[in-house]
Design a protein around this motif. Structure first.
Motif, short mmCIF file in Angstrom:
data_model
loop_
_atom_site.label_atom_id
_atom_site.label_comp_id
_atom_site.label_asym_id
_atom_site.label_seq_id
_atom_site.Cartn_x
_atom_site.Cartn_y
_atom_site.Cartn_z
N ARG A 46 0.80 -1.23 0.00
CA ARG A 46 0.00 0.00 0.00
C ARG A 46 0.83 1.28 0.00
NH1 ARG A 46 -3.00 -3.29 3.33
NH2 ARG A 46 -2.01 -2.41 5.19
N ASP A 47 2.15 1.19 0.14
CA ASP A 47 2.93 2.44 -0.03
C ASP A 47 3.11 2.77 -1.52
OD1 ASP A 47 5.16 1.15 -1.08
OD2 ASP A 47 6.46 1.51 0.63
N ARG A 48 2.64 1.84 -2.38
CA ARG A 48 2.55 2.05 -3.83
C ARG A 48 3.90 2.33 -4.49
NH1 ARG A 48 -2.95 5.80 -4.12
NH2 ARG A 48 -4.29 4.36 -2.97
N THR A 49 4.97 1.86 -3.88
CA THR A 49 6.29 2.04 -4.48
C THR A 49 6.91 0.70 -4.85
OG1 THR A 49 7.59 1.95 -2.43
CG2 THR A 49 6.71 4.11 -3.09
N VAL A 50 7.71 0.76 -5.91
CA VAL A 50 8.61 -0.34 -6.26
C VAL A 50 10.00 0.16 -5.92
CG1 VAL A 50 9.61 -1.63 -8.19
CG2 VAL A 50 7.13 -1.23 -8.10
N ARG A 51 10.82 -0.69 -5.31
CA ARG A 51 12.17 -0.24 -4.93
C ARG A 51 13.23 -1.21 -5.44
NH1 ARG A 51 11.72 3.71 -0.01
NH2 ARG A 51 9.49 4.09 -0.11
N VAL A 52 14.35 -0.62 -5.86
CA VAL A 52 15.53 -1.39 -6.24
C VAL A 52 16.57 -1.14 -5.17
CG1 VAL A 52 17.35 -1.73 -7.95
CG2 VAL A 52 15.02 -1.22 -8.71
N TRP A 53 17.02 -2.20 -4.51
CA TRP A 53 17.98 -2.09 -3.40
C TRP A 53 19.36 -2.48 -3.90
CZ3 TRP A 53 15.77 -0.60 1.29
CH2 TRP A 53 14.36 -0.65 1.33
N LYS A 54 20.27 -1.51 -3.92
CA LYS A 54 21.66 -1.77 -4.31
C LYS A 54 22.43 -2.09 -3.03
CE LYS A 54 21.54 1.19 -8.40
NZ LYS A 54 22.23 2.27 -9.12
N ILE A 55 22.64 -3.36 -2.80
CA ILE A 55 23.19 -3.82 -1.51
C ILE A 55 24.59 -3.26 -1.26
CG2 ILE A 55 23.59 -5.83 -0.06
CD1 ILE A 55 20.68 -5.62 -1.06
N ALA A 56 25.48 -3.42 -2.24
CA ALA A 56 26.88 -3.00 -2.04
C ALA A 56 26.99 -1.48 -1.86
CB ALA A 56 27.74 -3.45 -3.21
N GLU A 57 26.20 -0.73 -2.65
CA GLU A 57 26.28 0.73 -2.56
C GLU A 57 25.49 1.30 -1.38
OE1 GLU A 57 25.59 -0.98 -5.26
OE2 GLU A 57 26.37 -0.08 -7.10
N GLU A 58 24.72 0.42 -0.71
CA GLU A 58 23.87 0.85 0.41
C GLU A 58 22.92 1.98 -0.02
OE1 GLU A 58 26.25 1.83 3.77
OE2 GLU A 58 27.10 -0.17 3.94
N SER A 59 22.30 1.80 -1.18
CA SER A 59 21.36 2.81 -1.66
C SER A 59 20.13 2.13 -2.23
CB SER A 59 22.01 3.70 -2.73
OG SER A 59 22.30 2.94 -3.88
N GLN A 60 19.07 2.93 -2.37
CA GLN A 60 17.84 2.39 -2.94
C GLN A 60 17.26 3.37 -3.94
OE1 GLN A 60 14.33 2.69 -0.19
NE2 GLN A 60 15.88 3.26 1.29
N LEU A 61 16.60 2.85 -4.96
CA LEU A 61 15.89 3.65 -5.94
C LEU A 61 14.40 3.44 -5.73
CD1 LEU A 61 18.01 2.72 -9.11
CD2 LEU A 61 18.39 4.61 -7.52
N VAL A 62 13.65 4.53 -5.77
CA VAL A 62 12.21 4.48 -5.49
C VAL A 62 11.43 4.79 -6.76
CG1 VAL A 62 10.36 5.36 -4.02
CG2 VAL A 62 12.69 5.26 -3.14
#
Length: 476
Positions: free
Chosen positions: A301-317
């Protein structure tokens, strides 16, 4: 120190693209570097928990000096090293002769692997597919309650399924027979029962077929030996139902997602917990990964898809759906497909924050004319590195779709009649068949029940048109 996300309140705005993930303790930082904290005298059937780490202090993003001095091979260096190894192997096998044909063969293979890594490999399969006859579709019956999830072994010989009856069944694809059953236990028998005692929601199998993982409503992850269905480990630490599991391809690293809004990383070989990632503002409903050190999630229900870049410790929303996003699957390293309870099906690139294409009411509507509601998209599947995807709902059909050139759009191919909630879909690796896990109820709840449906697994053959030698092969 870096910004930290611990899920936050539902009203809190989502972090922007590239925001830093939180890692929680010094132990976790060393774990990410590969120094997994394996328990002393670790044996099978032991329980690994991430609880002790989840409330620890935050750590500055700067690494200690000695950590910074450690040498880590970059992805580019790794690719170059592996390409050289590959060429040497081919030479030793006598395949790499000096003539043009052999040179082209090697170049073609390497080019295909590079395209696959870049997420640009799109094998044109959809144009040859035709709908199977009803008589060719097999139904495997064995679970007493709705099937919630399934996986297919890497060699396509076996299907593993799990259900709301807490059981796991291993099937032989060719004969359709049950090879092994791990029975579910009653609530309250957790201490003495080997197996699940709550609805199983998700499962995953490693790319070498060695390990299988299952996650349930009771916050538990169980690790099994896929060949024998022998129970190995129990992972604890999630504070809500475990709703998504995926092994990173080519490794025994396991990603798990939960209704507690977190993702955890585990190393199954080492029987070890690695780290926890935060960011979603609501229960996570789906997770997938391929060979890169990243995973993708659907945030309900937060209506987002996320890509988690584990090594870089970052996420794309990513934003695009108007309803709760219930399922997600990677088509290749760069593209993914999602389904939502507003009936929409979306195709995404990891490089664009909005969908490349969205099909509204992908499975039609139900109800009276003035009160019509779209059929929820309950499951999606993708034939990896191809132009073929599938979606499932509760409108008595599985729909197959073609991704148009460069994944710009979705075109319906044909549908396959299936009665019930299609809670799980998986293509076989060879592309020879599609398995659909079906139940009288939706995998996540009991909103309504389809009494006429059968709880079972439909094995749907993917038939091809008769080959025409004059057809030229389409190039990528």
């Amino acid at each position: 120190p870096s910004a930290v996300f611990r899920g936050g309140s539902p009203g809190r705005s989502a972090p922007p693209q590239g925001e830093t993930l939180s890692t929680l303790t010094e132990d976790q930082h060393s774990a990410v570097k590969g120094k997994y904290s394996k328990k002393p005298n670790s044996k099978y059937n032991v329980e690994i928990s991430s609880d002790s780490d989840t409330e620890g202090p935050t750590v500055p993003k700067k690494r200690q000096a000695n950590e910074e001095n450690e040498y880590d091979e970059t992805p580019q260096e790794k690719k170059l090293r592996l390409a050289k190894l590959y060429l040497e192997q081919l030479k030793e096998e006598g395949e790499a002769e000096e003539d043009d044909f052999e040179t082209d063969l090697i170049a073609g293979r390497l080019q295909e692997e590079v395209l696959e890594q870049k997420g640009k490999l799109q094998r044109p399969i959809a144009k040859d597919l035709i709908a199977p006859d009803a008589s060719e579709i097999r139904l495997l019956r064995g679970h007493k309650l709705p099937i919630t999830c399934l996986v297919i072994s890497p060699d396509d010989k076996y299907i593993f399924s799990a259900a709301k009856d807490c059981s796991i069944i291993k099937w032989d694809v060719e004969s359709g027979k049950k090879l092994h059953t791990v029975h579910g236990g009653r609530k309250g028998t957790e201490d003495r029962h080997v197996g699940h005692t709550a609805h199983i929601l998700c499962m995953a199998i490693s790319s070498d077929g060695k390990y299988m993982a299952t996650g349930d409503m009771n916050k538990l992850i169980m690790i099994w030996e896929a060949e024998t269905c022998k129970h190995l480990y129990k992972f604890t630490g999630h504070k809500g139902p475990v709703s998504g599991l995926s092994f990173r391809r080519g490794t025994h690293d396991l990603y798990s997602a939960s209704h507690d809004r977190s993702i955890k990383v585990w190393n199954v070989n080492e029987n070890a917990y690695v780290e926890t990632l935060f960011g979603h503002q609501d229960a996570i409903t789906g997770l997938d990964s391929l060979s890169r050190e990243r995973c993708v999630t659907a945030g309900g229900r937060d209506r987002t898809v996320r890509v988690w870049k584990i090594a870089e410790e970052s996420q794309l929303v990513f934003h695009g759906h108007e309803g709760s996003i219930d399922c997600i699957q990677l088509i290749n390293e760069e593209h993914m497909i999602t389904g939502a309870d507003d009936g929409s099906l979306s195709l995404w690139s990891v490089n664009k924050k909005k969908p490349l294409s969205t099909v509204r009411q992908a499975h039609g509507c139900h109800g009276d004319a003035e009160l019509q509601q779209p059929h929820w998209v309950a499951s999606v599947a993708a034939l990896h590195n191809s132009d073929t995807v599938a979606s499932g709902s509760h409108n008595s059909q599985v729909q197959l779709w073609k991704c148009t050139q460069n994944y710009r759009g979705l075109e319906p191919l044909f549908n396959v009649p299936v009665s019930g909630f299609v809670n799980s879909l998986k293509f076989s690796n060879s592309g020879q068949f599609l398995a659909a896990g079906v139940g009288q109820e939706h995998r996540l709840g009991r909103w309504w029940r389809l009494k006429e449906a059968k709880n079972g697994i439909y094995v749907i053959p993917l038939k091809r048109k008769p080959s025409n030698p004059e057809e030229t092969k389409m190039t990528d």
